[in-house]
Design an enzyme around this catalytic site. Structure first.
Site, PDB file in Angstrom:
ATOM      1  N   CYS A  67       0.827  -1.210   0.000  1.00  0.00           N
ATOM      2  CA  CYS A  67       0.000   0.000   0.000  1.00  0.00           C
ATOM      3  C   CYS A  67       0.865   1.266   0.000  1.00  0.00           C
ATOM      4  O   CYS A  67       1.697   1.456   0.886  1.00  0.00           O
ATOM      5  CB  CYS A  67      -0.885  -0.029   1.234  1.00  0.00           C
ATOM      6  SG  CYS A  67      -1.753   1.518   1.532  1.00  0.00           S
ATOM      7  N   TYR A 204      -5.251   5.525  -9.233  1.00  0.00           N
ATOM      8  CA  TYR A 204      -6.414   4.715  -8.832  1.00  0.00           C
ATOM      9  C   TYR A 204      -7.655   5.123  -9.627  1.00  0.00           C
ATOM     10  O   TYR A 204      -8.474   4.296 -10.012  1.00  0.00           O
ATOM     11  CB  TYR A 204      -6.697   4.871  -7.328  1.00  0.00           C
ATOM     12  CG  TYR A 204      -5.743   4.088  -6.457  1.00  0.00           C
ATOM     13  CD1 TYR A 204      -6.060   2.809  -6.015  1.00  0.00           C
ATOM     14  CD2 TYR A 204      -4.511   4.624  -6.071  1.00  0.00           C
ATOM     15  CE1 TYR A 204      -5.186   2.083  -5.218  1.00  0.00           C
ATOM     16  CE2 TYR A 204      -3.627   3.907  -5.282  1.00  0.00           C
ATOM     17  CZ  TYR A 204      -3.969   2.632  -4.852  1.00  0.00           C
ATOM     18  OH  TYR A 204      -3.099   1.909  -4.073  1.00  0.00           O
TER      19      TYR A 204
HETATM   20  N1  LIG Z   1      -6.561   7.836   3.291  1.00  0.00           N
HETATM   21  C1  LIG Z   1      -5.953   6.657   3.621  1.00  0.00           C
HETATM   22  C2  LIG Z   1      -6.083   5.660   2.463  1.00  0.00           C
HETATM   23  C3  LIG Z   1      -5.584   4.311   2.841  1.00  0.00           C
HETATM   24  C4  LIG Z   1      -6.046   3.245   1.827  1.00  0.00           C
HETATM   25  O1  LIG Z   1      -6.902   3.481   0.977  1.00  0.00           O
HETATM   26  N2  LIG Z   1      -5.438   2.048   1.925  1.00  0.00           N
HETATM   27  C5  LIG Z   1      -5.827   0.948   1.056  1.00  0.00           C
HETATM   28  C6  LIG Z   1      -4.640   0.149   0.588  1.00  0.00           C
HETATM   29  S1  LIG Z   1      -3.637   0.926  -0.593  1.00  0.00           S
HETATM   30  C7  LIG Z   1      -6.648  -0.066   1.814  1.00  0.00           C
HETATM   31  O2  LIG Z   1      -6.289  -0.471   2.908  1.00  0.00           O
HETATM   32  N3  LIG Z   1      -7.750  -0.510   1.241  1.00  0.00           N
HETATM   33  C8  LIG Z   1      -8.580  -1.517   1.835  1.00  0.00           C
HETATM   34  C9  LIG Z   1     -10.020  -1.345   1.484  1.00  0.00           C
HETATM   35  O3  LIG Z   1     -10.383  -0.343   0.901  1.00  0.00           O
HETATM   36  O4  LIG Z   1     -10.796  -2.240   1.847  1.00  0.00           O
HETATM   37  C10 LIG Z   1      -4.516   6.961   3.962  1.00  0.00           C
HETATM   38  O5  LIG Z   1      -3.840   7.694   3.210  1.00  0.00           O
HETATM   39  O6  LIG Z   1      -4.058   6.529   4.994  1.00  0.00           O
END
Ligand SMILES: N[C@@H](CCC(=O)N[C@@H](CS)C(=O)NCC(=O)O)C(=O)O
Length: 331
Positions: A67, A204
């Protein structure tokens, strides 16, 4: 997601894959096919006079090497010398129907179990902190071992806390490293704004778009921003001023994933970094090869496996491409 011109067997395998994809319901696109990222939900701060005080060993980061947002926090943790202050657990890159798994649920090489909550998935940690939690189970998660809750799950805020709040406990050289110096804040904020929208999140928007129009709008804006960054970085080692700032950290995590993942999986293929952007390419390789904080927190196996495996609506057979070779070129 439109099944448009898909053949019947493709529709079926895509539908099945959808059921396996953790958060497809929450990740779905807008009516015009564009992708909008939801805001993070735990937004407390570590501060010397608040509920969450800076203490050695009190906090834990749950992250994925795959990530880009979580990797921001890993890089800053090492740059600031906070390895002994903040422990880390790395999840498996294969995000399936229950979201991110720990090694006990999916023993992928270089993933960890959860030493604090013995969770099987990141979602268990969210429910421990908030039994009625209804958002996305994202990483990074900054966990407080003392009050057994999530402090913050927004990477841009976590890196600010790591930059300032532990300084009085750190050796001089680490305390003095300021990734968000007062005099450069306006410039950093301005650059972060458009880089976030069109590059970090832009890839994305390109990859998750479910209409031709939404995809083309997103991909064109990714590349106009790369053109703009190429000019900024020509003849320079850092984006802002003459020093490493959080702006470099925030851009690096996207650029290092660009050729191995975003060119193919997210269809950001107007140019590659290695062939189309010599200044960005040199800047990226200097950070990677000269700073252990960038290189040691980068795991291409996790990065590539995560994207190509975890989005079956984009890649239903979950085949992970072998190239590019190498993932990053030498300096
Ligand atoms: N705004 C958050 C975004 C974090 C994020 O979107 N992480 C993704 C991985 S790249 C995630 O864990 N996605 C899991 C999901 O959406 O279920 C940050 O910058 O900390």
């Amino acid at each position: 997601m439109s099944s448009g011109s898909a053949l019947p067997h493709q529709v079926e395998s895509t539908a099945k894959a959808h059921q396996e994809f953790s958060d497809i319901g929450k990740m779905k696109t807008e009516t015009d096919g564009s992708f909008k990222r939801k805001a993070s939900t735990f937004r407390s701060f570590i501060t010397q006079d608040g509920e969450f005080t800076p203490e050695k060993g009190r906090y834990h980061l749950y992250v994925s090497y795959a990530c880009p947002w979580a990797t921001r926090t890993l890089i800053v943790r090492v740059l600031k010398g906070l390895e002994d202050f903040i422990s880390v657990s790395v999840v498996s890159p294969r995000m399936g129907s229950d979201g991110w798994p720990f090694a006990n649920a999916d023993p992928f090489p270089a993933s960890d179990t959860d030493p604090l909550n013995n969770a099987e998935h990141v979602k268990d940690i969210y429910f421990k902190a908030e039994p009625n939690f209804q958002g996305r189970f994202t990483v990074p998660v900054l966990w407080d071992k003392k009050t057994h809750t999530i402090v913050n799950n927004e990477s841009s805020e976590i890196i600010r806390m790591l930059n300032t709040e532990f300084n009085h406990l750190l050796p001089k050289d680490k305390a003095e490293l300021d990734l968000y110096p007062e005099s450069l804040r306006k410039e950093i904020d301005d650059l972060n704004d458009w880089v976030y929208d069109t590059v970090n999140n832009g890839v994305y928007k390109s990859g998750f778009a479910s209409s031709q129009q939404a995809y083309e709008t997103a991909v064109v804006s990714v590349f106009s921003s790369l053109d703009r960054l190429e000019k900024i970085l020509t003849g320079k080692d850092y984006l802002i001023g003459d020093r490493l700032t959080e702006a470099d950290v925030r851009l690096f995590v996207t650029i290092i994933r660009f050729d191995p993942v975003y060119v193919g999986h997210f269809k950001c293929n107007l140019r590659t970094i290695r062939d189309g952007y010599p200044a960005i390419h040199l800047w990226m390789r200097k950070l990677y090869w000269n700073f252990p904080a960038f290189k040691d927190t980068c795991n291409f196996e996790h990065i590539k496996t995560h994207y190509y495996w975890s989005h079956p609506m984009i890649n239903p057979h979950r085949i992970v491409p072998k190239g590019p070779e190498p993932n990053i070129l030498p300096l």
